[in-house]
Scaffold this active site. Sequence first.
Site, PDB file in Angstrom:
ATOM      1  CB  SER A 129      -0.908   0.044   1.226  1.00 37.33           C
ATOM      2  OG  SER A 129      -1.636   1.256   1.219  1.00 37.33           O
ATOM      3  CE  LYS A 183      -2.950  -2.396  -0.355  1.00 38.36           C
ATOM      4  NZ  LYS A 183      -3.912  -2.089  -1.367  1.00 38.36           N
ATOM      5  CG  HIS A 186      -4.856  -0.806   3.807  1.00 37.10           C
ATOM      6  ND1 HIS A 186      -5.103  -0.259   2.568  1.00 37.10           N
ATOM      7  CD2 HIS A 186      -4.053   0.085   4.450  1.00 37.10           C
ATOM      8  CE1 HIS A 186      -4.490   0.897   2.465  1.00 37.10           C
ATOM      9  NE2 HIS A 186      -3.838   1.129   3.592  1.00 37.10           N
ATOM     10  CG  ASN A 187      -7.273  -1.495  -0.565  1.00 41.99           C
ATOM     11  OD1 ASN A 187      -6.255  -1.336   0.101  1.00 41.99           O
ATOM     12  ND2 ASN A 187      -7.254  -1.488  -1.879  1.00 41.99           N
ATOM     13  CD  GLU A 190      -7.505   3.136   0.011  1.00 38.74           C
ATOM     14  OE1 GLU A 190      -6.448   2.571   0.360  1.00 38.74           O
ATOM     15  OE2 GLU A 190      -7.860   3.195  -1.180  1.00 38.74           O
TER      16      GLU A 190
HETATM   17  C1  6PG Z   1      -3.169   1.491  -1.618  1.00 39.32           C
HETATM   18  C2  6PG Z   1      -4.451   1.725  -2.339  1.00 39.32           C
HETATM   19  C3  6PG Z   1      -4.349   1.125  -3.701  1.00 39.32           C
HETATM   20  C4  6PG Z   1      -5.353   1.684  -4.658  1.00 39.32           C
HETATM   21  C5  6PG Z   1      -6.711   1.170  -4.467  1.00 39.32           C
HETATM   22  C6  6PG Z   1      -7.740   2.161  -4.904  1.00 39.32           C
HETATM   23  O1  6PG Z   1      -3.256   0.897  -0.546  1.00 39.32           O
HETATM   24  O2  6PG Z   1      -2.124   1.906  -2.104  1.00 39.32           O
HETATM   25  O3  6PG Z   1      -5.507   1.137  -1.667  1.00 39.32           O
HETATM   26  O4  6PG Z   1      -4.396  -0.251  -3.541  1.00 39.32           O
HETATM   27  O5  6PG Z   1      -5.309   3.053  -4.643  1.00 39.32           O
HETATM   28  O6  6PG Z   1      -6.790   0.019  -5.240  1.00 39.32           O
HETATM   29  O7  6PG Z   1      -8.875   1.480  -5.059  1.00 39.32           O
HETATM   30  P1  6PG Z   1     -10.139   2.028  -5.777  1.00 39.32           P
HETATM   31  O8  6PG Z   1      -9.737   2.356  -7.201  1.00 39.32           O
HETATM   32  O9  6PG Z   1     -11.082   0.889  -5.692  1.00 39.32           O
HETATM   33  O10 6PG Z   1     -10.553   3.255  -5.035  1.00 39.32           O
END
Ligand code: 6PG
Length: 480
Positions: A129, A183, A186-187, A190
Amino acid sequence: MTQANIGVVGLAVMGSNLARNLASREGNTVAIFNRSYEKTQTLLDEHPEAGFLPAADYAEFAATLSKPRTAIIMVQAGRGTDAVIDELVKVFEPGDIIVDGGNALFTDTIRREKAVRETGINFVGAGISGGEEGALNGPSIMPGGSDESWVTLGPILKSIAAVAEGEPCVTHVGHDGAGHFVKMIHNGIEYADMQLIAEAYDLIRRGTGKSPAEIADIFAEWNRGELESYLIEITAEVLRQVDAETGAPLVDVILDQAGAKGTGAWTVQSALDLGIPVSGIAEAVFARSLSSKPAQRAAAAELPGPSDAWTVADPDAFVEDVRRALYASKIVAYSQGFDEIVAGAEQYGWDIKKGEIAKIWRGGCIIRAQFLNRITDAYDADPGLVALLTAPYFRDALVDSQEAWRRVVVAATQAGIPSPAFSSSLSYYDGLRAERLPAALVQGQRDFFGAHTYKRIDKDGTFHTLWSGDRTEVQAVDSH
Ligand code: 6PG
């Protein structure tokens, strides 16, 4: 012949940046390979200082690597990953290590690990990430895979990871798909965090009439307190940005339809399978889906909202209420995410240290935030903590915020401003703390129409009611 201790396959932006990051650290020599040689050549030309060892095909790539060969695949998740693995398996030997650094679905990682293990080669799914910048300067890394692979991989990943309070943001999360599972969570967090911030911005703007630039100042100020985090920091920057073409705030020029690559949806799908209520994360995923339905939104634009115009009486007090509501909802999002980690670990047999996960999220990753230290403290103090929200620090924060949180949700509802993540997080909080839930009625309904049985509060056993007639007749039944 000079050999490389690490290789990178896939030289799009993330792969190139990761390769450059690896090459910049003492002790690493990096082999690079890309399906079309053009990208390899570009990287060589642009970064001669990196001392890359280029390979024209997989056989050369394998020959360039010292043993145990270690290669990180940085291609778009999906079929491309399987194709690269198939090729690497042909030229690698038992004991070598293949790492998938993409955003793979953890069940794919479990499948791939099982298949690759049969050849004696190690397969490691590693969540990475931090976006392009993180890949270059220090990401947060969440590797799964075998203990054997961690012996070789650990020092290499530690050399490139972000550093938070003196510690590298990488840990061996657990076996097979554990890294990609974490991960994924994590997303999911996010998504929730971003949606909550967006709701906070919308409420402040519509309630106080402040401009995006003024709200940027508010976020910058919040970033100096308990909300300090990368996402709050970049929000201030996004809100301050002016569109070069029109001179309008850029946020007003961007089409209000949010995209998604699927990791948030995976978090929710997996939570449904595991039976974990990640309602804040789910609402964040659904809010993006709703935003991306222009035809439905245009049709519904006719529907009535509240008749009175809304402005808040005391803007400063309202902004402070929103700040508290944001903090409380954020605690819920993390609490739900960690609940899913606990459930996933149990389901798949991973020994995931929650406090360690919070630690490696303190730097490099998108959800990096000051308050992750508090999560580590909470799990260190009580490794069996059943709900993060009940840890003393978070409990105190919720005591401080819950009234403001309610005022914000009431205001949003009355003003007709959507606040799905704020509202659902508050409902989750009230649901968890409720002494008694109407789930009792649901059980009654289930027993009525389907004889699904229920438990009683006053004695053990499983019961079914004969519902016809005035008097309730209760039968004890064998549990099933
Ligand atoms: C990270 C982000 C990365 C990416 C996501 C965005 O941890 O660096 O999460 O993995 O920016 O895939 O996801 P979306 O396009 O679904 O918002």
